[in-house]
Write a protein that holds these residues in place. Structure first.
Motif, short mmCIF file in Angstrom:
data_model
loop_
_atom_site.label_atom_id
_atom_site.label_comp_id
_atom_site.label_asym_id
_atom_site.label_seq_id
_atom_site.Cartn_x
_atom_site.Cartn_y
_atom_site.Cartn_z
N ASP A 73 -6.29 10.69 -15.96
CA ASP A 73 -5.08 11.47 -15.71
C ASP A 73 -4.28 10.73 -14.64
O ASP A 73 -4.60 10.81 -13.45
N PRO A 74 -3.28 9.96 -15.05
CA PRO A 74 -2.56 9.13 -14.08
C PRO A 74 -1.78 9.90 -13.04
O PRO A 74 -1.26 9.31 -12.10
N PHE A 75 -1.68 11.22 -13.19
CA PHE A 75 -0.97 12.00 -12.18
C PHE A 75 -1.87 12.34 -11.01
O PHE A 75 -1.42 12.84 -9.99
N LEU A 76 -3.16 12.08 -11.15
CA LEU A 76 -4.06 12.31 -10.04
C LEU A 76 -4.16 11.04 -9.20
O LEU A 76 -3.88 9.94 -9.67
N ASP A 77 -4.58 11.21 -7.97
CA ASP A 77 -4.82 10.07 -7.11
C ASP A 77 -6.27 9.64 -7.31
O ASP A 77 -7.19 10.40 -6.99
N TRP A 78 -6.46 8.49 -7.88
CA TRP A 78 -7.83 8.03 -8.18
C TRP A 78 -8.42 7.41 -6.92
O TRP A 78 -8.15 6.27 -6.59
N THR A 79 -9.24 8.14 -6.25
CA THR A 79 -9.70 7.68 -4.94
C THR A 79 -11.15 7.19 -4.95
O THR A 79 -11.66 6.80 -3.91
N VAL A 80 -11.79 7.22 -6.10
CA VAL A 80 -13.12 6.62 -6.17
C VAL A 80 -12.93 5.12 -6.35
O VAL A 80 -12.35 4.67 -7.34
N VAL A 81 -13.38 4.35 -5.36
CA VAL A 81 -13.20 2.90 -5.45
C VAL A 81 -14.53 2.27 -5.86
O VAL A 81 -15.57 2.58 -5.29
N LEU A 82 -14.46 1.42 -6.87
CA LEU A 82 -15.66 0.85 -7.46
C LEU A 82 -15.68 -0.67 -7.25
O LEU A 82 -14.69 -1.35 -7.52
N ALA A 83 -16.80 -1.19 -6.76
CA ALA A 83 -17.01 -2.63 -6.66
C ALA A 83 -18.10 -2.99 -7.66
O ALA A 83 -19.23 -2.49 -7.55
N ASN A 84 -17.74 -3.79 -8.64
CA ASN A 84 -18.65 -4.08 -9.76
C ASN A 84 -19.25 -2.81 -10.34
O ASN A 84 -20.42 -2.75 -10.71
N ARG A 100 0.82 -1.20 0.00
CA ARG A 100 0.00 0.00 0.00
C ARG A 100 0.85 1.25 0.00
O ARG A 100 0.36 2.34 -0.24
N ASP A 101 2.13 1.09 0.28
CA ASP A 101 2.99 2.26 0.32
C ASP A 101 3.41 2.75 -1.06
O ASP A 101 4.08 3.75 -1.18
N VAL A 102 3.06 1.99 -2.06
CA VAL A 102 3.67 2.28 -3.35
C VAL A 102 2.73 2.95 -4.32
O VAL A 102 1.59 3.23 -4.03
N LEU A 103 3.28 3.10 -5.49
CA LEU A 103 2.50 3.28 -6.68
C LEU A 103 1.91 4.65 -6.90
O LEU A 103 0.78 4.77 -7.31
N ARG A 104 2.61 5.67 -6.64
CA ARG A 104 2.33 6.85 -7.42
C ARG A 104 3.08 6.59 -8.71
O ARG A 104 4.11 5.95 -8.75
N LEU A 105 2.57 7.08 -9.75
CA LEU A 105 3.09 6.63 -11.04
C LEU A 105 4.34 7.31 -11.47
O LEU A 105 4.59 8.45 -11.17
N SER A 106 5.03 6.56 -12.26
CA SER A 106 6.01 7.20 -13.11
C SER A 106 5.37 7.28 -14.48
O SER A 106 4.35 6.70 -14.73
N ALA A 107 5.94 8.01 -15.35
CA ALA A 107 5.31 8.09 -16.65
C ALA A 107 6.34 8.34 -17.72
O ALA A 107 7.51 8.55 -17.45
N ALA A 108 5.90 8.31 -18.92
CA ALA A 108 6.85 8.22 -20.02
C ALA A 108 7.11 9.54 -20.69
O ALA A 108 6.43 10.52 -20.51
N ALA A 109 8.13 9.50 -21.50
CA ALA A 109 8.45 10.66 -22.31
C ALA A 109 7.28 11.04 -23.20
O ALA A 109 7.13 12.19 -23.58
N SER A 110 6.47 10.05 -23.52
CA SER A 110 5.35 10.37 -24.39
C SER A 110 4.42 11.39 -23.74
O SER A 110 3.70 12.10 -24.41
N PHE A 111 4.47 11.47 -22.41
CA PHE A 111 3.68 12.51 -21.76
C PHE A 111 4.32 13.87 -21.92
O PHE A 111 3.66 14.89 -21.85
N PRO A 162 -2.57 18.65 -10.51
CA PRO A 162 -1.67 17.83 -9.71
C PRO A 162 -0.71 18.71 -8.91
O PRO A 162 -0.35 19.80 -9.34
N ASP A 163 -0.34 18.22 -7.76
CA ASP A 163 0.56 18.97 -6.91
C ASP A 163 1.97 18.92 -7.50
O ASP A 163 2.52 17.85 -7.70
N PRO A 164 2.56 20.08 -7.82
CA PRO A 164 3.88 20.07 -8.45
C PRO A 164 4.92 19.34 -7.61
O PRO A 164 5.81 18.67 -8.16
N ALA A 165 4.79 19.41 -6.30
CA ALA A 165 5.77 18.73 -5.47
C ALA A 165 5.68 17.23 -5.67
O ALA A 165 6.68 16.52 -5.71
#
Ligand SMILES: [Cu+2]
Length: 498
Positions: free
Chosen positions: A244-255, A4-15, A43-46
């Protein structure tokens, strides 16, 4: 390792082309508007500066305010089953339309989606071991798609290689032999550089194989066997999906519903959890603190049930559990909660039922066969380019035309997968179900000792897996299943089995 500590994204040059939105890749954008849409907070620049590849990206535009959602407003739907168009002695035939659609995700306005068959989650294909499924996909979108059966032991022509496109207006027939054991699989988009936005917008569905052995175990079945696709999302205040993968997607969906409730009876249930998120890992517990009984992982039943404090599933992994509500008084509310996102789903013990004749036998799998001796070993290194833009596999970013690994048909290999990028990833092989030999030199968690097709590679860690490459020659991929890494940072490679 705490996932759970992980996974803010990295992203590519294509961005970093500076578009600000992630409509990129060589194929034009996904069908929905995915960029910053209106006034709001970006997104927060920091945060962004901490992401590999992001420090040079100008922050452009702003994001529409997020939807404010009242939890436990809607019931969790049961997923619809796909209906065969024809059935023969040894095969079931399906036709599934890939289309634009709308879905009632949150109360209020409908959400535009991409869809298999019209719903936010595609129809569940129910297969039987050793009966073929012949699935014809028609593409009614204005862009290409690729359909991959995740976890399937599938001939290459039907596996969904990333450049094996179904063009707009086209059709493709995939044949799934289903010779593997009973398991919870899923089908999803795999188009080269576009699987991340496509899956995000709804191109995902479940695929369940049953077999006579499992049927004979008397596990909870029928109405008490409930597939649940969990995933996250970002909904604008008009209920539109924002990619937008730089945002934190906090809406959790079950089915497909945000934080729903689900009425249950005081008895045992089998829940088939699939993490359909692009990159979020879930660490799930029950609110009363009791352990859950995990009975299956990606490739089917474990050898024996495992009592576990939490259900750990990274993107694409499956965990099947049995939860027994028989000790719960009528009216009890029990929450499934994630370590990061909090409450995900509320079980309401409000239904009644007859006698519960189901059981969880002490032995589940007929056997987990002893692993055959390996013919060769292979080293896989996950790294990060100095510019921070790509996660190469063995020093190379994905080229669908290059062959990265040549594997003898019928051979058994041990792969040592090492992260030197300093990021946690997860690793998925097509074609095979493998076994995890060790994680950082230690035996895997008991829930990870069965058949697997996706495994977390800890940050700076080493995982060894063993797989037998049988039955089907051809060209397949292996890749990071954090879909943004696969789509945008080149974190995919090819293997030719021959
Ligand atoms: Cu990755």
């Amino acid at each position: 390792m705490r996932r759970r500590d992980v996974l803010r994204l990295s992203a590519a040059a294509s961005f970093s082309a500076g578009a600000g939105a992630l409509v990129l890749g060589s194929r034009g954008g996904p069908a929905l508007p995915v960029g910053p849409a209106a006034e709001g907070t970006g997104p927060d620049p920091a945060d962004m500066a901490q992401m590999p590849g992001m420090s040079m990206v100008p922050i452009k535009g702003t994001v529409r305010p997020a939807a404010v959602l009242t939890p436990f407003t809607d019931a969790m739907p049961r997923l619809a089953d796909a209906v065969p168009t024809a059935t023969t002695a040894d095969a079931d035939y399906y036709t599934i339309n890939v289309q634009q659609s709308t879905a009632a995700i949150a109360p209020g306005a409908l959400t535009s989606i991409l869809s298999y068959g019209g719903g936010f989650i595609g129809p569940t294909i129910r297969a039987t071991r050793n009966r073929r499924v012949v699935a014809k996909f028609t593409n009614s979108l204005t862009e290409s798609v690729v359909v991959h059966l995740h976890g399937g032991h599938t001939p290459a022509a039907s596996d969904g290689f990333p450049t094996d496109e179904i063009v707009a207006g086209g059709t493709k027939v995939n044949t799934y032999p289903n010779t593997q054991r009973a398991a919870t699989l899923w089908y999803h988009d795999h188009l080269h550089m576009m699987e991340a936005p496509h899956v995000y917008q709804g191109l995902h569905g479940m695929y369940i194989i049953r077999d006579p052995w499992e049927d004979g175990l008397r596990l909870p079945s029928g109405r008490y066997d409930v597939p649940i696709l969990l995933r996250d999302a970002y909904l604008n205040d008009d209920n539109s999906l924002l990619y937008d993968p730089f945002l934190d997607w906090t809406v959790v969906l079950a089915n497909g519903k945000p934080r729903p409730y689900f009425p249950v009876a005081p008895r045992k249930y089998r829940f088939r959890f699939l993490n359909g998120s692009n990159h979020r890992a879930f660490s799930l517990t029950l609110s009363d603190g009791r352990p859950v009984v995990q009975i299956a992982s990606d490739g089917g039943l474990l050898a024996a049930p495992v009592s576990t404090a939490s259900i750990e599933i990274s993107s694409a992994e499956r965990a099947e559990v049995v939860i027994d509500f028989s000790g719960c008084a009528h009216g009890t509310q029990l929450f499934l909660q994630d370590a990061t996102l909090g409450q995900v789903l509320r079980f309401d013990v409000t239904e009644s039922c007859g006698a519960d004749l189901s059981q969880v036998p002490a032995q589940l799998a007929a056997s987990l066969p002893p692993l055959p001796a390996a013919n060769r070993t292979r080293s896989i290194e996950l790294s990060l380019t100095p510019d921070g833009n790509y996660f190469p596999i063995n020093g190379q970013i994905f080229d669908p035309d290059r062959v990265d690994s040549r594997i003898a048909l019928g051979s058994t290999e041990i792969w040592t997968i090492t992260d030197v990028s300093g990021w946690e990833h997860n690793f998925h092989l097509h074609l095979v179900q493998f076994r995890i030999l060790d994680v950082n030199g230690l035996a895997p968690d008991p829930t990870q000792r069965g058949w697997k097709d996706t495994v977390v590679i800890p940050k700076n860690g080493v995982v060894r897996i063993q797989a037998s490459f049988t039955d089907y020659p051809g060209k397949y991929v292996y890749h990071c299943h954090l879909l943004e890494h696969a789509s945008y940072t080149g974190m995919m490679a090819t293997m030719v089995v021959a």
